[in-house]
Design an enzyme around this catalytic site. Sequence first.
Site, PDB file in Angstrom:
ATOM      1  N   TYR A 137      -5.500 -13.229  -4.553  1.00 18.13           N
ATOM      2  CA  TYR A 137      -4.911 -12.854  -3.261  1.00 18.13           C
ATOM      3  C   TYR A 137      -5.671 -13.493  -2.110  1.00 18.13           C
ATOM      4  O   TYR A 137      -6.889 -13.281  -1.968  1.00 18.13           O
ATOM      5  CB  TYR A 137      -4.936 -11.333  -3.170  1.00 18.13           C
ATOM      6  CG  TYR A 137      -4.639 -10.695  -1.831  1.00 18.13           C
ATOM      7  CD1 TYR A 137      -3.569 -11.104  -1.041  1.00 18.13           C
ATOM      8  CD2 TYR A 137      -5.424  -9.637  -1.373  1.00 18.13           C
ATOM      9  CE1 TYR A 137      -3.300 -10.486   0.173  1.00 18.13           C
ATOM     10  CE2 TYR A 137      -5.163  -9.005  -0.172  1.00 18.13           C
ATOM     11  CZ  TYR A 137      -4.104  -9.438   0.602  1.00 18.13           C
ATOM     12  OH  TYR A 137      -3.843  -8.824   1.790  1.00 18.13           O
ATOM     13  N   CYS A 153       0.845  -1.192   0.000  1.00 16.05           N
ATOM     14  CA  CYS A 153       0.000   0.000   0.000  1.00 16.05           C
ATOM     15  C   CYS A 153       0.879   1.239   0.000  1.00 16.05           C
ATOM     16  O   CYS A 153       2.013   1.208   0.476  1.00 16.05           O
ATOM     17  CB  CYS A 153      -0.859   0.028   1.251  1.00 16.05           C
ATOM     18  SG  CYS A 153      -1.805  -1.469   1.451  1.00 16.05           S
ATOM     19  N   HIS A 197      -3.319 -12.064   4.721  1.00 17.25           N
ATOM     20  CA  HIS A 197      -3.489 -10.979   5.706  1.00 17.25           C
ATOM     21  C   HIS A 197      -4.852 -10.960   6.395  1.00 17.25           C
ATOM     22  O   HIS A 197      -5.197  -9.984   7.042  1.00 17.25           O
ATOM     23  CB  HIS A 197      -3.255  -9.600   5.040  1.00 17.25           C
ATOM     24  CG  HIS A 197      -1.869  -9.436   4.496  1.00 17.25           C
ATOM     25  ND1 HIS A 197      -1.620  -9.071   3.197  1.00 17.25           N
ATOM     26  CD2 HIS A 197      -0.667  -9.582   5.066  1.00 17.25           C
ATOM     27  CE1 HIS A 197      -0.309  -9.007   2.993  1.00 17.25           C
ATOM     28  NE2 HIS A 197       0.292  -9.325   4.124  1.00 17.25           N
ATOM     29  N   ASP A 240       3.542 -10.144   8.672  1.00 14.45           N
ATOM     30  CA  ASP A 240       4.182 -10.045   7.368  1.00 14.45           C
ATOM     31  C   ASP A 240       5.160  -8.863   7.357  1.00 14.45           C
ATOM     32  O   ASP A 240       6.312  -8.993   6.932  1.00 14.45           O
ATOM     33  CB  ASP A 240       3.094  -9.868   6.302  1.00 14.45           C
ATOM     34  CG  ASP A 240       3.626  -9.992   4.897  1.00 14.45           C
ATOM     35  OD1 ASP A 240       4.733 -10.518   4.728  1.00 14.45           O
ATOM     36  OD2 ASP A 240       2.921  -9.562   3.954  1.00 14.45           O
TER      37      ASP A 240
END
Length: 691
Positions: A169, A30, A172, A265
């Site tokens: 994806y 991001c 997370h 992560d």
Amino acid sequence: MTDPRYSVLFEPVRIGPVTARNRFYQVPHCTGLGHIRPRADAATRAVKAEGGWAVLCNQETEIHPTSDLVPAAEGRLWDDRDIPALRLMTEQVHEHGSLAAVELVHNGNHAFNNMTRAPILSPSDAVADVFGPQQARALDLEDIATVRGWYRAATQRSLAAGFDIVYVYAGHRMSLLQQFLLPQINSRTDAYGGSLENRARLLREVLEETLEACEGRAAVAMRLAVDEMRGPDGMQAGEEGRAVVEMLADLPDLWDVNVSDWANDSATSRFAPDEGYQIDYMRWVKDVTKKPVVGVGRFTSPDRMVSMVKGGVLDFIGAARPSIADPFLPKKIEEGRIDEIRECIGCNICVSADNMSVGIRCTQNPTMGEEWRRGWHPERIAPKGAQDGALVIGAGPAGLECAMQLARRGYEVTLAEADAEAGGRVRREGGLSGLNAWKRVMDYRLYDLSQRANVNLYTESRLDLFDVIGFDAPNVFVATGAAWRRDGVGRHTRQPVPVDEGAVVLTPDDIMDGTLPPDGTVLIYDDDQVYMGGVLADTLLDRGYEVTLVTTAAVVSPWMENTLEQHRIQTRLIERDVRIIPLHGLAQVSEGTASLTCVYSGRRQEVPCSSVVMVTEKTRETALYDALRAAQAADEAEFTTLELIGDADQPGLIADAVFSGHMAARYFEAPEGAREAAWYRREMVDVVSED
Ligand code: ADP
Ligand code: SF4
């Protein structure tokens, strides 16, 4: 000239129908720019392509209004009108010969939907993953078919936008596809729940349909969190994590494997100091698939990267933060300029920007996020103007950055530092528990300065007014820093806290300077609420003290929620038996005790302690600057430039000090108003062509 030891890193690698020119792969991350600031986002990715990254991924990209992340600024491909904004990125990345990837996502029960007010969708009825009063509701079978259609449509839009790689994806805990995999979230009893095969059904369907929709025009990457680092309460690499990879082994064109959640992560150096800290969770992936594998772990050392490739662990060196700290990391390795790598310090200030929904920033790389708005480049800066040289006073992060950039521009630079060693707060804070990697901020700059003939660094040189006037420098940058207050004034009280005679009061500066508190319990009074209170607690515990931490906040170090560290900080202090007293201000310090007041009721309590460390606010060190200004006003001195920078101008993060030093050097001799003009450079909403 590439060192032959590293040449393996520059081999091209095939990813399905496309080929990456080398093994440097910027995984999705991001930027806080996203669909709201697409020009800035594109420029940020493009500069990394220029710096040699072969693959540039954007960030999670919402595929539908039921996956609305407002106010976060992520990617967006709800309909065709979102295509041009993303095309900016693909075109600019392609210009540098790199591949562009898009991370498509339906966020499922992690979507906010605050703007669209759409229902929050989830494998099963449950509280939503994001904090709020709305619950998530289960998708029925018809809904699931509809979601698959949204993925297909978003894939087609990705192709129209020019992407070379489309992500599926599942990581997370932010992605519906991963949420279906997890029995903790998926309690369905139909064909999409129960056995792993059933829980993986939607993932497989979306993967197959993405491949089909790509028609060989783009590769399909599968991003999977193989371990959630929750033990049996989540997916584990040795169990279902591996089983999912085995199940889909050669279906995607590439595996991008990591750990979940985001805090694991993107673990900070304070809690995961080792380069390659994720690798033990994914060593086995290449044994299971013939497809290329990318993994991350804050890689900055080329030797470590080579060992990952030659050891058969990874095909691509994945990086988010190392590419932010140094967009030119691949080029520097390729050209044998290893010592010039600006290594990530693992502080997560980049992450904090996304969490605050503002443009990305970086402690090490002050140009990050400013490529479009200010036209800054991480490796290039305008040559000097008419002036010859400058004096920089103070060699903390602001002074070091300012001196380094001025020297790059070609000025003769004198850098004067009062202490025996340069580094300022970076050297001092870097000596506290867990912050050793932060010293890279000074190491990088000191190395750079040492390579330049046009810089003179003088340590043990505390300058006063007469020294500066005697130096006769027309251009002076004052970076004298800030000192922690001793009197308790801060957020909670604007009046000094009464201290009885015999009571011991210290500041963080005292501890950093090596002053040890008397034996017994140290009470840390944290009214700052950023990192210093928690870091000092760890440091004093390491030195054998008992610690009581009093904070005016509800939790320890609340701002560090932005760096994904708050829960780790508090957990560690609890595990280390720190007595934590939240929601209290400090009313008085006496010998052997401190009086606290509840921030709500004002109710008082006495707490035993042998000393108090005040972590409240800082006082700017402006005495020298004030004297210089006064001298100039009195015509006793004449300066073309006299500028206060860094913490002396505005106390803040190390990232702010570096930015301030960079700004001063960039705009030195710039046209009038150039600095301010950048504030007004915004990506405007087009109200003319809107239907
Ligand atoms: P910043 O974060 O703004 O760089 P720091 O506190 O890290 O601020 O660094 C300021 C540095 O300035 C310190 O290393 C300090 O020793 C030095 N300094 C302060 N006053 C003077 C002075 N009068 N002459 C030279 N160096 C000074
Ligand atoms: Fe690394 Fe910190 Fe920069 Fe993020 S902000 S890239 S963690 S140095």
